[in-house]
Design a protein around this motif. Structure first.
Motif, mmCIF file in Angstrom:
data_model
loop_
_atom_site.group_PDB
_atom_site.id
_atom_site.type_symbol
_atom_site.label_atom_id
_atom_site.label_comp_id
_atom_site.label_asym_id
_atom_site.label_seq_id
_atom_site.Cartn_x
_atom_site.Cartn_y
_atom_site.Cartn_z
ATOM 1 N N ASP A 9 0.815 -1.202 0.000
ATOM 2 C CA ASP A 9 0.000 0.000 0.000
ATOM 3 C C ASP A 9 0.857 1.263 0.000
ATOM 4 N N ARG A 10 2.008 1.211 0.659
ATOM 5 C CA ARG A 10 2.886 2.379 0.674
ATOM 6 C C ARG A 10 3.584 2.568 -0.666
ATOM 7 N N LEU A 11 3.955 1.457 -1.314
ATOM 8 C CA LEU A 11 4.524 1.566 -2.651
ATOM 9 C C LEU A 11 3.512 2.149 -3.625
ATOM 10 N N LEU A 12 2.275 1.674 -3.541
ATOM 11 C CA LEU A 12 1.232 2.168 -4.434
ATOM 12 C C LEU A 12 1.001 3.651 -4.213
ATOM 13 N N ALA A 13 1.059 4.085 -2.963
ATOM 14 C CA ALA A 13 0.867 5.507 -2.666
ATOM 15 C C ALA A 13 1.960 6.355 -3.299
ATOM 16 N N LEU A 14 3.150 5.773 -3.476
ATOM 17 C CA LEU A 14 4.238 6.496 -4.119
ATOM 18 C C LEU A 14 4.091 6.550 -5.633
ATOM 19 N N VAL A 15 3.733 5.420 -6.248
ATOM 20 C CA VAL A 15 3.783 5.341 -7.706
ATOM 21 C C VAL A 15 2.480 5.754 -8.383
ATOM 22 N N ALA A 16 1.336 5.629 -7.695
ATOM 23 C CA ALA A 16 0.057 5.974 -8.337
ATOM 24 C C ALA A 16 0.015 7.434 -8.797
ATOM 25 N N ARG B 45 8.045 11.319 -4.396
ATOM 26 C CA ARG B 45 7.015 12.212 -3.853
ATOM 27 C C ARG B 45 6.962 13.541 -4.597
ATOM 28 N N ALA B 46 8.123 14.020 -5.075
ATOM 29 C CA ALA B 46 8.161 15.326 -5.732
ATOM 30 C C ALA B 46 7.820 15.259 -7.221
ATOM 31 N N LEU B 47 7.978 14.095 -7.828
ATOM 32 C CA LEU B 47 7.820 13.978 -9.281
ATOM 33 C C LEU B 47 6.440 14.356 -9.809
ATOM 34 N N PRO B 48 5.335 13.866 -9.227
ATOM 35 C CA PRO B 48 4.030 14.147 -9.830
ATOM 36 C C PRO B 48 3.752 15.636 -9.994
ATOM 37 N N THR B 49 4.024 16.428 -8.966
ATOM 38 C CA THR B 49 3.783 17.869 -9.056
ATOM 39 C C THR B 49 4.637 18.491 -10.141
ATOM 40 N N LEU B 50 5.916 18.096 -10.206
ATOM 41 C CA LEU B 50 6.794 18.651 -11.229
ATOM 42 C C LEU B 50 6.301 18.297 -12.625
ATOM 43 N N ILE B 51 5.934 17.036 -12.840
ATOM 44 C CA ILE B 51 5.489 16.623 -14.178
ATOM 45 C C ILE B 51 4.213 17.357 -14.579
ATOM 46 N N VAL B 52 3.273 17.495 -13.639
ATOM 47 C CA VAL B 52 2.021 18.206 -13.942
ATOM 48 C C VAL B 52 2.303 19.661 -14.302
ATOM 49 N N GLU B 53 3.167 20.313 -13.534
ATOM 50 C CA GLU B 53 3.455 21.726 -13.812
ATOM 51 C C GLU B 53 4.219 21.889 -15.126
ATOM 52 N N LEU B 54 5.189 20.997 -15.376
ATOM 53 C CA LEU B 54 5.926 21.079 -16.635
ATOM 54 C C LEU B 54 5.028 20.797 -17.831
ATOM 55 N N THR B 55 4.149 19.811 -17.685
ATOM 56 C CA THR B 55 3.235 19.477 -18.791
ATOM 57 C C THR B 55 2.348 20.672 -19.118
#
Length: 391
Positions: free
Chosen positions: A79-86, A133-143
């Protein structure tokens, strides 16, 4: 000693028994089955019945699945891995949706470019969870930003963020997500019109596929850089030669291995020093030497691998991820040479400096399993290491 390749239940019984520091006689005394039967099951001469498996699992205090099916190394609970990668997966899925109307704050372009580079550094330092943890926000903002203020620098930064997503997903044992991230990297690299990034993307793709597909991917990357002599192009070309050497090693083609390693050494000499700043490849003479060790291990020339590993002195500037990989390869070579204590020491050092990466490296698992089978009774430190990787 050759690594154990049989995966029958008896093989796992023997493995778990040794981890429990029991002899066959001591285990037989704890189950309602004879020593002779236990010996035959462990050797694969007799099948393990469900009742036998249940009795052994109870005696060893392990789940029966440890004895009946392949074990999976897990750095974190599922569950913790999924919380990271989802969230990373969701961010990757937004690649072609244009500007994001739900964003209320987007950092300036220079800050996004700097953040993409910072996350690459975190992965090289093996801070995988922090990067995840930081990647999703960065990818969304860059996209969002590449759709509203497109520039080559932003497309390169987005390609870099996708490449980091690949690295994180692969190190956390999510190869399917790693492939999606590489597809996105190729999409962004094409819009950046940067042949070096496109070549790196093809190199990364090649590492995920079988040899038959890997070779044309890497050679197509070389074709993108044909005739280019910049330091960046030379470093990437050299890394592609290292990739081809790895593929050749898997095919047991020693001549091709030597050819590509020689070409990589030539490129390293032309680059001069260590080109760690070029697309985070860490290409240079040290990287070539690390690949010499790795290809020797792949071809099961452990004497050669051990000789090279013992002679190599890593500079202080070597990224943690590369240092940890060297320590695990060294541990595997030492184990094959019969130096169990030394091997375990190198594994412990790799675990200390890069626990998240070390836990998921296939060579870590191979080394621990080999050490278990070298020992009649696994020492506490080896048992702890085996439990740590989920063995």
């Amino acid at each position: 000693m050759p690594l154990p390749e049989d995966e029958h239940t008896g093989h796992r019984v023997r493995e778990q028994r040794r981890l429990a520091r029991l002899t066959q006689r001591e285990l037989a005394d704890r189950i309602p089955y004879s020593l002779s039967l236990l010996n035959q099951v462990e050797c694969g001469a007799r099948p393990a019945t469900p009742g036998f498996v249940a009795a052994v699992a109870h005696a060893l205090r392990v789940d029966p699945s440890k004895l009946t099916g392949p074990t999976v190394a897990a750095a974190l609970p599922a569950d913790r891995l999924l919380a990271l990668v989802a969230p990373i997966r969701e961010a990757l899925d937004r690649f072609d949706l244009g500007p994001n109307p739900d964003l209320t704050h987007v950092r300036p372009a220079p800050a996004l470019v700097a953040e993409a580079a910072a996350l690459c550094r975190q992965v090289r330092a093996t801070h995988l969870r922090a990067a995840a943890r930081a990647l999703p926000t960065l990818i969304v903002e860059l996209t969002h930003t590449v759709w509203t203020e497109p520039s080559a620098a932003l497309w390169r930064a987005l390609a870099s963020a996708y490449r980091t997503a690949h690295d994180v997903a692969l190190k956390l044992d999510y190869p399917d997500l790693a492939r999606v991230a590489l597809d996105r990297m190729g999409w962004a690299a094409g819009r950046a019109s940067d042949p070096c990034i496109e070549a790196v993307q093809r190199y990364k793709r090649a590492t995920l596929w079988r040899c038959a597909t890997s070779m044309p991917l890497i050679t197509s990357g070389q074709a993108l850089l044909a005739g280019k002599t910049s330091r960046e192009a030379l470093a990437v070309t050299g890394q592609l030669h290292l990739g081809l050497a790895t593929v050749a090693a898997k095919n047991a083609d020693a001549t091709a291995v030597a050819t590509h390693l020689a070409a990589a050494r030539e490129m390293a000499d032309r680059v001069g020093g260590e080109a760690g700043d070029v697309h985070w490849l860490s290409f240079g003479r040290v990287n070539v030497e690390l690949h010499e060790i790795g290809t020797s291990i792949t071809m099961r020339d452990f004497d050669e691998a051990l000789g090279r590993a013992r002679a190599l002195k890593l500079p202080q500037s070597t990224p943690t991820s590369r240092r940890a990989r060297y320590l695990v390869d060294r541990a595997l070579a030492e184990m094959e040479a019969g130096s169990a204590r030394t091997s375990l020491g190198f594994l412990a050092e790799a675990r200390k400096i890069a626990p998240e990466q070390t836990r998921h490296l296939p060579a870590t698992r191979a080394t621990i399993r080999g050490l278990v089978h070298m020992s009649r009774r696994a020492p506490d430190s080896l048992g702890g290491m085996a439990r740590w990787i989920g063995l």
